[in-house]
Enzyme design. Structure first.
Site, PDB file in Angstrom:
ATOM      1  CG  ASP A 259      25.790  59.015 -83.744  1.00 23.63           C
ATOM      2  OD1 ASP A 259      24.860  57.933 -83.428  1.00 23.63           O
ATOM      3  OD2 ASP A 259      25.649  59.113 -84.406  1.00 23.63           O
TER       4      ASP A 259
ATOM      5  CB  SER B  55      23.216  56.505 -86.371  1.00 31.11           C
ATOM      6  OG  SER B  55      25.353  56.933 -86.703  1.00 31.11           O
TER       7      SER B  55
ATOM      8  CG  ASP C  60      46.633  74.514 -55.804  1.00 34.16           C
ATOM      9  OD1 ASP C  60      46.534  74.118 -56.758  1.00 34.16           O
ATOM     10  OD2 ASP C  60      47.996  74.800 -54.233  1.00 34.16           O
TER      11      ASP C  60
ATOM     12  N   GLY D 235      25.825  54.470 -90.574  1.00 32.85           N
ATOM     13  CA  GLY D 235      26.381  55.525 -91.853  1.00 32.85           C
ATOM     14  C   GLY D 235      25.527  55.504 -93.134  1.00 32.85           C
TER      15      GLY D 235
END
Length: 825
Positions: free
Chosen positions: A654, A370, A111, A340
């Site tokens: 993107d 994009s 740890d 898009g």
């Protein structure tokens, strides 16, 4: 595992690609840092029955790839070590010492108790400093360390730097096995494996069969104080000492004289000793990475060619009496937002309108993100696209957009994708889901996978006949941070790919190849552009934390977190716990917290590319350079050991995941854009991307006009807005075109009202529940395609007067004022 010759030589570029490196070269001396771990106090219990079993790891990544470790002190809250470690450091780079206290556990993973980072530049040469680190601001835990900095007599090192990134001298270690007189091996030992490790080198670890001769190389920093480690192992499934190494050996690299061979023995139980021949030498100092914030020579030459085209177009559009001189030609840039398929179709309409108005040749830069990049990548397949009728590519797009996306997943298509991805993997690329997405896009938009490359778009720029395309992406952290807390712009152009933040660029054909310390190590074939489109438009690369922020702040641009810290502030990571970059509720080191954090910040569909900045280091004053600004919401920028040059791979997504704007490319020094034509493709937030750009610009000290639309503008936006700042001539004029259906409802063309039979054609449902133009719709009927195309075409043509007004304004500015050079971005 390899046998035979495996020397990896650095690749070289043609002479013309080595020009234009306005970096600085400087000789810099070495220092010796001695770190003595003394003791810790008040460490917490490991469990109810016992104290911790602590040890400390000591690491200085800029000096050595090795991580040193103290002895473990069992069952103690006040361990005393008094162990000393030494590092050879380069004084001109940012050296951050990392000290980590672990609790050793025999059964589970050790740890991490505390972690401390310390900037060793605070220690003066000749100074012995005893430092007590407070490990917990709310507790008594402390660590005592003794630090000594001394100058050395080692020859100075020649550095190459842009004052943010630093390339250091590189050496190569050639290793070969001499088996003369030792052709036979003992029974059962003919399958031994020789593992050689040189931590901090490009190769890191290489494994071979010593029963045959071999030759290979390691590439490492000349000033790296490290050693070659070797292990002779038996196969795991054999009975020959299979569970342990056979007498590990090591060779300090500082003991090797450049250009001279050294022979060492390989200890082997029950076998004749093999001999390793070692030889180290310097690598060429020329870089394959361009270290500069300025424009590359190819872009500068393009600008000269393009200005002639723009000057002629402006003379005709504005009816000028005289020709324009080169320095009088304003620079116009297009900012195409994402959205898009909706963005792709609308952008075709906007470009068609500019072409009809004779204004497309007035544009110098064409930036997009994009879905807009789909239009750009398609158009630049034709070197003469802006000089031809755009109806051709538009018809092509209409035909393929009408196809259902499901067809792209038919068995024959999947078999083709698999074959292409297999070839890509064989070429040396890491194949991801984003690559599959790029192939699906290519098949959807063009009916087949083509061999188009980004560098091939240079043909469209040879005579300045088209604007220069600029594609923008984001580099983020793969698994442990949301996009808002770490993001870096990566720009792609036909000439080069690079980071705006670091001023590091490579020729576009080398993107994806492997680099180390600014040198090209392994050249891969250039990627097809479809794989880049898979990066530029990969909305699936967001993580759950990104989605949460978008839901929380998405409709309020005022909450957009783009503030930038004062670049003059001192390094903030001098001492403290951990890195301080995670949200408090994610900081716990428990397995449950880490699992939850991984679930929320993981990116299963991101793209991974070889990092061309890998191995480069950061200048000691990088945070004070005006081109390097740190984000107010990201402590990572102040933690050089965790910044991108330390990562072997990039995590590219993107750019729309953070800011729906490509304006950062237009803000680069040297571009000096006078007029930005901004095309918005957001269905419901017409000013969000532009307001984000304004806030981003102002946070970085860039001139930009105020974007302050009224509430009425938000609810019922107009077709075009002109934003300018008359009091600041350095600020660009901005023309903003929201995606809106206003006068197009009752006009078929500017000034031509629709007849009753034509009114239906003016009804474009952009935002309704039944709208076909939602973000993830990939299939459009011809009727819906044409309405969106015609709407976008009309909105630009209907505002011809405003566009001409803006052009006259920036032309007047160019003619009457001298633009300041070196504007900060």
């Amino acid at each position: 595992m390899w046998s035979g010759d495996r020397r990896v030589g650095m690749e070289s570029l043609s002479p013309e690609r080595l020009h234009g490196h306005p970096y600085q070269e400087e000789a810099s001396v070495f220092c010796r840092l001695t770190v003595k771990i003394l003791e810790a106090r008040s460490l917490p219990r490991a469990d109810l029955l016992s104290q911790a079993d602590p040890y400390v790891t000591v690491q200085l990544p800029t000096a050595s790839g090795m991580k040193f470790k103290t002895q473990t002190v069992t069952n103690s809250s006040h361990p005393v070590w008094n162990e000393t470690f030494s590092f050879l450091i380069q004084s001109q780079v940012k050296n951050i010492l990392e000290l980590t206290i672990y609790d050793e556990d025999v059964i589970t993973k050790d740890d991490i108790c505390f972690k401390v980072s310390y900037d060793v530049s605070e220690i003066l040469p000749g100074q012995l400093l005893q430092k007590t680190f407070s490990l917990n601001p709310q507790g008594p835990e402390e660590l005592d360390v003794e630090l000594l900095m001394e100058r050395t007599w080692d020859p100075p090192e020649n550095l190459i730097t842009n004052n943010v990134l630093v390339a250091r001298e590189l050496s190569h270690l050639d290793v070969s096995l001499d088996r003369a007189g030792n052709t036979a091996m003992a029974a059962g030992q003919d399958k031994l494996e020789l593992e050689l490790m040189l931590k901090g080198s490009y190769e890191d670890t290489q494994t071979f069969f010593p029963d045959t001769a071999f030759t290979f190389s390691f590439h490492y920093m000349r000033g790296q104080d490290t050693e070659l480690n070797g292990y002779l192992r038996g196969p795991r499934n054999s009975g020959w000492n299979s569970d342990t190494s056979v007498t590990p050996f090591n060779v300090p690299l500082m003991s090797l004289a450049a250009g001279k061979e050294m022979t060492i023995d390989i200890p082997a139980m029950k076998a004749p000793e093999g001999k390793l021949q070692l030889k180290t030498d310097c690598c060429p100092k020329e870089l394959s990475v361009r270290l500069s914030y300025g424009l590359c020579p190819e872009e500068q030459a393009f600008l000269s060619r393009r200005k002639k085209v723009v000057a002629a177009a402006l003379k005709q559009a504005l009816q000028l009496d005289e020709d324009l001189n080169e320095d009088e030609v304003p620079v116009v840039g297009i900012n195409a937002e994402g959205g898009g398929m909706r963005a792709m179709i609308s952008l075709y309409g906007h470009l068609l309108a500019l072409q009809k108005l004779g204004l497309l040749d007035c544009v110098t830069y064409f930036s997009g993100i994009s879905g807009s990049t789909w239009t750009m990548a398609h158009l630049y397949r034709d070197p003469e696209w802006s000089q031809r009728d755009l109806e051709g590519p538009i018809s092509h797009a209409r035909e393929h957009v009408a196809k259902t996306l499901l067809k792209e997943f038919l068995p024959e298509h999947l078999a083709s994708y698999r074959q292409t991805l297999k070839l890509r993997e064989e070429q040396g690329y890491t194949v991801t889901v984003a690559d599959l997405w790029g192939l699906v896009l290519e098949s959807k938009l063009h009916g087949q996978v083509t061999d188009q490359k980004l560098s091939g778009q240079r043909a469209a720029l040879e005579r300045g006949q088209n604007p220069l395309p600029l594609y923008l992406s984001l580099n983020v952290k793969e698994n442990h941070l949301e996009t808002l807390h770490f993001k870096e712009w990566v720009e792609f152009s036909p000439y080069e790919v690079g980071f705006l933040k670091y001023g590091g660029f490579v020729p576009s054909e080398l993107f994806g190849s492997e680099f180390f310390m600014g040198r090209l190590m392994k050249r891969l074939p250039e990627s097809q552009i479809c794989f880049l489109e898979g990066i530029w438009s990969n909305l699936f690369s967001v993580n759950l934390m990104d989605i949460w922020y978008d839901i929380t702040y998405g409709k309020d641009s005022n909450n957009f977190p783009v503030d930038v810290r004062n670049s003059e502030k001192e390094f903030s990571g001098s001492a403290g716990t951990s890195s301080g970059v995670e949200a408090p509720w994610l900081e716990s080191g428990t397995a449950l917290a880490q699992a939850l954090k991984g679930f929320l910040t993981g990116r299963p569909f991101h793209q991974r590319s070889a990092n061309f900045l890998h191995g480069l280091q950061l200048h000691r004053d990088y945070c004070n350079q005006r081109h390097f600004s740190t984000w107010a919401d990201c402590n990572l920028d102040d933690t050089p050991n965790q910044l991108t040059p330390q990562d072997p791979q990039l995590c590219l997504i993107d750019a729309g995941c953070f800011m729906n704007s490509s304006c950062p490319s237009l803000f680069r020094p040297g571009r000096q854009v006078d007029l930005i034509i901004s095309f918005n493709y957001n269905q419901s937030l017409p000013f969000k991307g532009l307001q984000q750009s304004e806030k981003y610009s102002r946070a970085r000290g860039l001139p930009f006009p105020r974007v302050e639309p009224s509430p009425e503008d938000h609810s019922q936006p107009q077709e075009c807005y002109l934003f300018s700042d008359p009091t600041c001539p350095e600020a660009p004029v901005v023309l903003h075109f929201p995606l809106v259906n206003d006068s197009f409802r009752d006009h078929s063309a500017p000034g031509v009202r629709r007849s009753p039979d034509e009114l239906k054609a003016g009804q474009v449902n952009l935002t309704g529940a039944a709208s076909p133009y939602f973000m993830y719709n990939m299939t459009y009927k011809n009727e819906d395609f044409d309405r969106l195309l015609q709407l976008s075409d009309y909105n630009v043509q209907n505002n011809q007067g405003t566009i001409l007004q803006a052009l006259r304004t920036v032309l007047k500015r160019r003619a009457s004022e001298t633009r300041p050079l070196g504007v900060k971005t």
